[in-house]
Enzyme design. Structure first.
Site, mmCIF file in Angstrom:
data_model
loop_
_atom_site.group_PDB
_atom_site.id
_atom_site.type_symbol
_atom_site.label_atom_id
_atom_site.label_comp_id
_atom_site.label_asym_id
_atom_site.label_seq_id
_atom_site.Cartn_x
_atom_site.Cartn_y
_atom_site.Cartn_z
ATOM 1 N N GLU A 291 0.711 -1.010 -0.200
ATOM 2 C CA GLU A 291 0.009 0.054 0.061
ATOM 3 C C GLU A 291 0.953 1.344 0.118
ATOM 4 O OE1 GLU A 291 -3.187 -0.281 3.115
ATOM 5 O OE2 GLU A 291 -4.077 -1.523 2.263
ATOM 6 N N GLU A 383 -6.582 -7.262 -1.095
ATOM 7 C CA GLU A 383 -6.108 -7.089 0.335
ATOM 8 C C GLU A 383 -7.665 -5.970 0.650
ATOM 9 O OE1 GLU A 383 -3.228 -6.272 2.913
ATOM 10 O OE2 GLU A 383 -5.050 -4.887 4.176
#
Ligand code: IDC
Length: 465
Positions: A291, A383
């Site tokens: 991320e 995710e």
């Protein structure tokens, strides 16, 4: 036990296709509505409605139906804007399903309450045209663990083989689009005991998971503290997934700092090693930066264009997932959107872009962005959580179902955070589960785990020709 009932009020045509003649325009209208009660409990129930447009294409729609019993209420719905006035219920299409071509369907649903009986609704209409339809009764068997399907003829990895990107989809060895559904580990530096033979057997056999995402944090006591040790642990989990017929997503779990370039040298070292070691395997997908955050898309793209060639040099045919700006939100969490990627894509082939969300925090505007982006970019939800972006808090059931329905509809692969017994709402198992050997009974599951197990364990329909 399932019973089919005709839904139609007397005198209504079965097909419900009507030609409307008008001076300026002539539009054929018509629809089918399929109403299913998926579960029912004391005073409450969950229902799905599948609508199919049997008329000319529409760019907006309103579904209407009538609740026969005065006590029946829509409490909370998804994949439409729901309202109820007296016995009349309406649902308006939302950004990602508003347009329906002829023959196209949309899946919506709601959680409802009832006081007396819970008869099926009547008088379904779509933009005023009467719909034909069917009703499926609630299952009457006592609640048990999610159903186990008959054994498939092959495991997900055996059936699909080496994957590749085709257009905006993930395709299998027959060049046909597929969706992989599975779970992500928590940080393997903290939850090692959760990833042994018993838990991975449960994931493959009971959950019928297609994939295991291996979250290898780089900081926070992860890879940087012991590169050789973590590399070997990741490889061990790749082997365990392979032995059970699951894909393994190798996640270089950068999080803080958010600029993946901070870990560029580590990424090159790590990926050259795991790509060489796993080059001959067909079950490996590489995710190069979990991320990115607090960093521009140009910086992420530059990182990707340096790491991908390292992987390709060792393992030329594997799919690579690239993280996106704003915690892999395609920029949405930074106030941007997917256009920065569409207009300036990573210069590489056989790649997908990561899109992450947490259902209690990220709702309609994120779903709209994903739906738009899905027509332009190959996306992989590597995710997501059913709870808030902290990883904790309550499961947002209706938002989670809206997301899962959308991912199914768009055939976007996903991994849920987390297959662990962490003491937080996103974990699938209750705290302490990984100290024991039971990963299969319903008693060890959290609310999030039960929801994901029920979604992931349904039969995969992988094309084989
Ligand atoms: C969270 C974990 C939590 C841990 C924290 C910091 O659930 O136990 O303390 O990380 O390491 C992400 C990240 C993922 C986060 C998760 C929930 O990829 O590492 O895990 N999340 O906050 N992005 C959005 C949410």
């Amino acid at each position: 036990m399932k019973r089919l009932l005709a839904l139609l009020a007397t005198g209504v045509s079965v097909v419900g296709l009507t030609a409307l003649a008008g001076p300026a325009a002539q539009a054929a209208t018509g629809c089918k509505a399929e109403y299913t009660i998926t579960s029912q409990w004391e005073g409450g129930f969950q229902a799905g409605v599948k609508i199919t447009n049997l008329g000319d294409p529409v760019s907006g729609w309103t579904l209407g139906f009538t609740m026969p019993d005065a006590g029946q209420r829509v409490v909370q719905g998804w994949n439409a804007t729901w309202s109820q006035s007296g016995s009349a219920v309406t649902a308006d299409g939302v950004d990602w399903n508003r347009t329906l071509s002829t023959g196209a369907s949309a899946d919506l649903g709601f959680v409802g309450s009832f006081t007396g009986a819970n008869p099926a609704p009547t008088s379904f209409t779509l933009n005023g045209a009467t719909c034909s339809g069917s009703v499926t009764d609630p299952p009457t068997d006592p609640p048990t663990d999610p159903p186990t399907d008959p054994p498939a003829t092959g495991t997900p990895a055996a059936v699909n083989g080496q994957l590749h990107v085709c257009g905006v989809h993930l395709c299998n060895q027959y060049d046909r689009p597929i969706q992989l559904r599975g779970m992500s580990t928590h940080g393997i530096q903290w939850f090692g005991p959760c990833y042994g033979d018993a838990s991975l057997d449960a994931l493959a056999q009971d959950w019928k998971s297609d994939l295991l995402r291996v979250a290898m944090y780089v900081q926070e006591d992860g890879y940087e503290t012991d590169p050789a040790g973590f590399t070997s642990r990741v490889n061990g989990l790749v082997d365990m997934a392979e032995a059970r017929g699951m894909y393994a997503v190798i996640d270089f779990h950068t999080l803080t700092p958010g600029d993946p370039n901070y870990n560029l040298d580590r990424a090159k070292t790590f990926f050259s090693s795991v790509a060489a070691r796993n080059a001959d395997k067909k079950n490996v997908i590489y995710e190069i930066a979990n991320e990115p955050n607090g960093v521009s898309w140009t910086a992420v793209k530059s990182y990707a264009e340096q790491v991908i060639p390292v992987i390709r040099a060792a393992d030329p045919d594997a799919v690579v997932i690239v993280g996106t700006r704003g915690w892999s939100s395609l920029g949405v969490s930074d106030g941007a959107n997917e256009s920065e990627v569409v207009n300036n894509p990573v210069n590489a082939t056989n790649i997908m872009y990561a899109f992450h969300f947490y259902a209690a925090s990220h709702k309609d505007n994120y779903r709209a962005a994903l739906s738009r982006a899905a027509t332009r970019l190959p996306l992989f939800v590597s995710e997501f959580g059913t709870v808030s972006a902290t990883g904790g808090g309550a499961v947002d059931r209706s938002s989670s179902i809206a997301w899962l329905d959308l991912l199914d509809q768009l055939k976007i692969s996903y991994a849920n955070w987390t297959y662990s017994d962490a003491d937080e709402g996103s974990a699938a198992f209750k705290p302490g589960t990984c100290e024991g050997s039971d990963y299969s009974s319903s008693g060890v599951l959290t609310e999030s785990g039960a929801l994901l197990k029920s979604r992931i364990s349904t039969t995969d329909d992988f094309p084989t020709s």
